[in-house]
Design a protein around this motif. Sequence first.
Motif, short mmCIF file in Angstrom:
data_model
loop_
_atom_site.label_atom_id
_atom_site.label_comp_id
_atom_site.label_asym_id
_atom_site.label_seq_id
_atom_site.Cartn_x
_atom_site.Cartn_y
_atom_site.Cartn_z
N ASN A 196 0.41 10.65 22.45
CA ASN A 196 1.14 11.27 23.56
C ASN A 196 0.84 10.47 24.82
N HIS A 197 1.89 10.14 25.57
CA HIS A 197 1.68 9.27 26.73
C HIS A 197 2.63 9.64 27.86
N ILE A 198 2.07 9.71 29.07
CA ILE A 198 2.88 9.91 30.27
C ILE A 198 2.51 8.84 31.29
N HIS A 199 3.53 8.19 31.83
CA HIS A 199 3.41 7.19 32.89
C HIS A 199 4.16 7.78 34.09
N ALA A 200 3.43 8.22 35.10
CA ALA A 200 4.03 8.89 36.25
C ALA A 200 3.81 8.04 37.49
N SER A 201 4.89 7.57 38.09
CA SER A 201 4.81 6.68 39.24
C SER A 201 5.28 7.39 40.50
N LEU A 202 4.33 7.72 41.39
CA LEU A 202 4.70 8.29 42.68
C LEU A 202 5.33 7.23 43.58
N SER A 203 4.93 5.97 43.42
CA SER A 203 5.47 4.92 44.28
C SER A 203 6.94 4.65 43.99
N HIS A 204 7.34 4.82 42.72
CA HIS A 204 8.73 4.51 42.35
C HIS A 204 9.52 5.76 41.94
N GLY A 205 8.87 6.92 41.92
CA GLY A 205 9.58 8.18 41.79
C GLY A 205 10.12 8.50 40.41
N TYR A 206 9.43 8.08 39.36
CA TYR A 206 9.91 8.42 38.02
C TYR A 206 8.74 8.70 37.09
N VAL A 207 9.05 9.34 35.97
CA VAL A 207 8.06 9.62 34.93
C VAL A 207 8.64 9.16 33.59
N ARG A 208 7.84 8.42 32.85
CA ARG A 208 8.15 8.10 31.46
C ARG A 208 7.25 8.98 30.60
N ALA A 209 7.83 9.74 29.70
CA ALA A 209 7.06 10.63 28.82
C ALA A 209 7.41 10.31 27.38
N SER A 210 6.40 10.29 26.51
CA SER A 210 6.67 9.90 25.13
C SER A 210 5.74 10.59 24.16
N ALA A 211 6.20 10.66 22.93
CA ALA A 211 5.39 11.08 21.79
C ALA A 211 5.76 10.16 20.64
N PHE A 212 4.88 9.20 20.32
CA PHE A 212 5.09 8.26 19.22
C PHE A 212 4.26 8.74 18.03
N TYR A 213 4.92 9.15 16.94
CA TYR A 213 4.21 9.75 15.80
C TYR A 213 4.63 9.11 14.49
N VAL A 214 3.73 9.18 13.53
CA VAL A 214 4.03 8.87 12.13
C VAL A 214 3.66 10.12 11.33
N ILE A 215 4.67 10.75 10.73
CA ILE A 215 4.50 12.00 10.00
C ILE A 215 4.95 11.78 8.57
N ASP A 216 4.07 12.01 7.61
CA ASP A 216 4.37 11.76 6.20
C ASP A 216 4.86 10.33 5.98
N GLY A 217 4.28 9.40 6.72
CA GLY A 217 4.64 7.99 6.57
C GLY A 217 5.91 7.57 7.27
N VAL A 218 6.55 8.48 7.99
CA VAL A 218 7.82 8.18 8.66
C VAL A 218 7.59 8.15 10.17
N ALA A 219 8.02 7.08 10.83
CA ALA A 219 7.88 6.97 12.28
C ALA A 219 8.96 7.82 12.96
N VAL A 220 8.52 8.76 13.78
CA VAL A 220 9.43 9.59 14.57
C VAL A 220 8.91 9.58 16.00
N GLN A 221 9.82 9.61 16.96
CA GLN A 221 9.35 9.49 18.32
C GLN A 221 10.34 10.10 19.29
N TRP A 222 9.79 10.45 20.46
CA TRP A 222 10.61 10.88 21.57
C TRP A 222 10.13 10.13 22.80
N ALA A 223 11.05 9.65 23.62
CA ALA A 223 10.68 8.99 24.86
C ALA A 223 11.86 9.07 25.82
N SER A 224 11.55 9.29 27.09
CA SER A 224 12.61 9.28 28.10
C SER A 224 12.02 8.92 29.45
N ARG A 225 12.90 8.56 30.36
CA ARG A 225 12.53 8.27 31.75
C ARG A 225 13.36 9.19 32.64
#
Length: 334
Positions: free
Chosen positions: A40-69
Amino acid sequence: MLLSNSDEYLHPPPPGSNALWSDNFWFSVCDRDADVYGINHIHASLSHGYVRASAFYVIDGVAVQWASRQPLDADLEFSVLGDGRVSYSVEEPFARYRWQLDAPRFGFDLTFEDRFGVFDYNDCFGGNPLGAYEGYGGHYEQALVCRGELETRDGPRAGERRAVQSWSHRDHSWTHRFERPGPWDVRHRRTQAESWGHFWPSVQLPDRHLNSFGWMSPTQPLPGDTPAVGGWIGDADGTRALKSASCVPRLEEDQRTAMAFDMTFETTDGEVLTVRTGRKHAHTRNGLMRDENDAEVRLDCHEPFFDFEVLETGERGYGVVEYSIHPPWPRYRY
């Protein structure tokens, strides 16, 4: 330790700088019984006014992920930080945290609690290996226990809910990212060892936790008198600095992906611990450690999950070894 409760949240950028400033929150999940591995990862930039949030997972051997800006809309001492799908909250500073995900393919509700205490990288033996870089703010880490529930929402086991319980690890940093623009022409390294980048293992054992940051390449340029490595060991007595650490990868044929690692840690008491990776369970990549232009990313930042064995003591555990590989010298000629 000079950290305060406010350090658990967002930090304003230094005045007068236009460089990318961000707080980064990183948590691992490694449940071998549930066959769930993730970052689980969040990159939050007050200087540039955005947040990147992600969840990079491998479940039962399958890569599944969510990420957005998304635009960043949060107070310095936020109650919830995220993008509407991923949410992160500090339930109790330096003690308990919560991550939730509500995405189309999977979701979870996970609580992380302190295991051995917090370590501030300013307390590293011989100096902070991160502190000499321009725009550095701070960085601390913590061994954790993760408990909660995960739901699969796609694939052959859609609708299944499973319990998650494992050792875990987190870090929080606030700093300038990519304060200097990348070079016009990226030069290849002349040898395989020169293409090695950083290593950042989290070795979770039954009675202790080993963590370090350093450079695998002996030719890595460092600013000033910056030490090449730093790290810590945590156990029932709390956390304290390691004296030294090293990491040597064994790469696949592509010279970009590690199949295994040999690591050595030395405590300030003189104990030497040789850690060898065993089974490789899963492989994720941290896709959000980027500058403004995602297309210019030339650094592979990998986060594979392994079993570990300490050769001197027979201790066995598991965890993640983050590492990077720079562009290697090509094996072909024109």
